[in-house]
Scaffold this active site. Sequence first.
Site, PDB file in Angstrom:
ATOM      1  CB  ALA A   1     -14.046   8.649  19.655  1.00 17.05           C
TER       2      ALA A   1
ATOM      3  CB  THR B   1       2.560   0.776   6.109  1.00 20.43           C
ATOM      4  OG1 THR B   1       1.160   0.591   6.379  1.00 20.43           O
ATOM      5  CG2 THR B   1       3.303   0.440   7.373  1.00 20.43           C
TER       6      THR B   1
ATOM      7  CG  ASP C   1       0.774  -2.803  10.144  1.00 25.10           C
ATOM      8  OD1 ASP C   1       1.538  -2.122   9.430  1.00 25.10           O
ATOM      9  OD2 ASP C   1      -0.054  -3.601   9.671  1.00 25.10           O
TER      10      ASP C   1
ATOM     11  NE  ARG D   1      14.008  16.309  -2.456  1.00 28.00           N
ATOM     12  CZ  ARG D   1      14.598  16.818  -1.382  1.00 28.00           C
ATOM     13  NH1 ARG D   1      14.621  16.131  -0.246  1.00 28.00           N
ATOM     14  NH2 ARG D   1      15.167  18.000  -1.437  1.00 28.00           N
TER      15      ARG D   1
ATOM     16  CG  MET E   1      -7.768   2.464   5.460  1.00 28.20           C
ATOM     17  SD  MET E   1      -6.604   2.824   4.137  1.00 28.20           S
ATOM     18  CE  MET E   1      -7.501   2.088   2.763  1.00 28.20           C
TER      19      MET E   1
ATOM     20  N   GLY F   1       0.827  -1.209   0.000  1.00 28.84           N
ATOM     21  CA  GLY F   1       0.000   0.000   0.000  1.00 28.84           C
ATOM     22  C   GLY F   1       0.859   1.256   0.000  1.00 28.84           C
TER      23      GLY F   1
END
Length: 325
Positions: A190, A129, A133, A25, A173, A15
Site C-alpha cells: 500500500a 480475536t 490486540d 475441540r 477491522m 467477537g
Amino acid sequence: MANPIKTIGVLTSGGDAPGMNAAIRAVVRSALAYGYRVVGIKRGYAGLLKEEIVEMKSTSVSDIIQRGGTILYTARSMEFMTEEGQQEGAGICKKHGIDAVVVIGGDGSFRGAMALAKHGINTVGIPGTIDLDITCTDYTIGFDTAINTAMEAIDKIRDTSSSHERCSIVEVMGRSAGYIAITCGIATGAENILLPEVYDGDEQALVNRVIASRKAGKAHHLVINAEGVGHSSSMAKRIEAATGVETRATILGYLQRGGSPTCRDRFMATLMGVKAVDVLKAGKENRVIASKHDEIVDFDMAEALAIQKSIPDEWQRTAELMTRH
Ligand code: F6P
C-alpha cells in the site's frame, strides 16, 4: 493448590474469530483424554446466566476444526457486567458442578473470567480475536485467517483500482488496534497505511502523497485505513476533491471475521486449547494462555491484563520506509 477439578466448562465470548472451533475441540478432546467431564456454555456469559449448558463428548466437536465462527455461539452480556450478574454466574457454575471455565475471547472476555474467579470459579483464558490486540500474547487465534482474507480482498481491489487509475481506500477491522492494517498494508504494498495508534489526522499529507504518486506515474494509489481511524467514505470524497484523482472507499467489514481458519490458526488454537487443560490439570488457577517467542506459556490473569503492548517498532519502521515514495 486448588481442589482437584472434575468438570471443565468452555465458552466463547466477544467477537468471533476463525479458529475458535479448533480451540473448543482441543479443550474438549484433551480434557476428555485426561478423564474430566466437559460442558459447553453457549452464548458466552449471557448464555451462562440462562444456564445454556450442554454436555460435550468427543463427537460434539467432530467436523469443526475447519469451520469458521464458533459452534458455541458468542454474545455480549450487559447483565454479566454487574456484581449481581457475576455472582449469579458463579452460582450457576457451582450448581452445575463446573469447577473451572475455559474462556476463549479477548481482553474483555478475560475481565469477565476474572469476575468469575473472584467468586470462586477457576478460569483460564485463551486469546481469540482477529485484532491481535491481547496484550500478553504475540499471537491471537483468528488473526492469520483475517489478514489473509483481507489481503486477498485488497489485491482484488487493487486490480480494478489500477485499471481505472483510481485511488482506493480500503478499511480493515481493528477498532482500537492497527495490527490488521499494518500487516495487510505492508503485505499488499500500500501507498499509505493509517493506524489508530499513530494517525495524526493530517489529511494534507495524504493528499500530497496521492499527487506525488500520480506524478511518478503510478496507476493506482492504495490506502489501507484501520477501522479505528475510520471515516473512509468521507475521506475518499475529500481526497478526490483535493487531488482530482477519482477515489473510492471499500469497507471490508465482517467478511474478515469469517471463513475457514488457516493452518496457522487451527494449529495455534489446538496448542493453546491443550495448554489450557494442562494448566488446570497442573492445579493452577486463573491463568491466561499466551504465545511468547514461539512458546506456549501461561500468565496470571490479573498480571496478563496489566501488560502493555504496542505495534512493534520494526513493523512501523518498515511500513514507513515502504510507503515513503
Ligand atoms: O473482533 C474484533 C472486532 O472485529 C473489531 O475489530 C471490531 O471493531 C469489532 O470486532 C466489531 O464487533 P461487533 O460489531 O460484533 O461488536
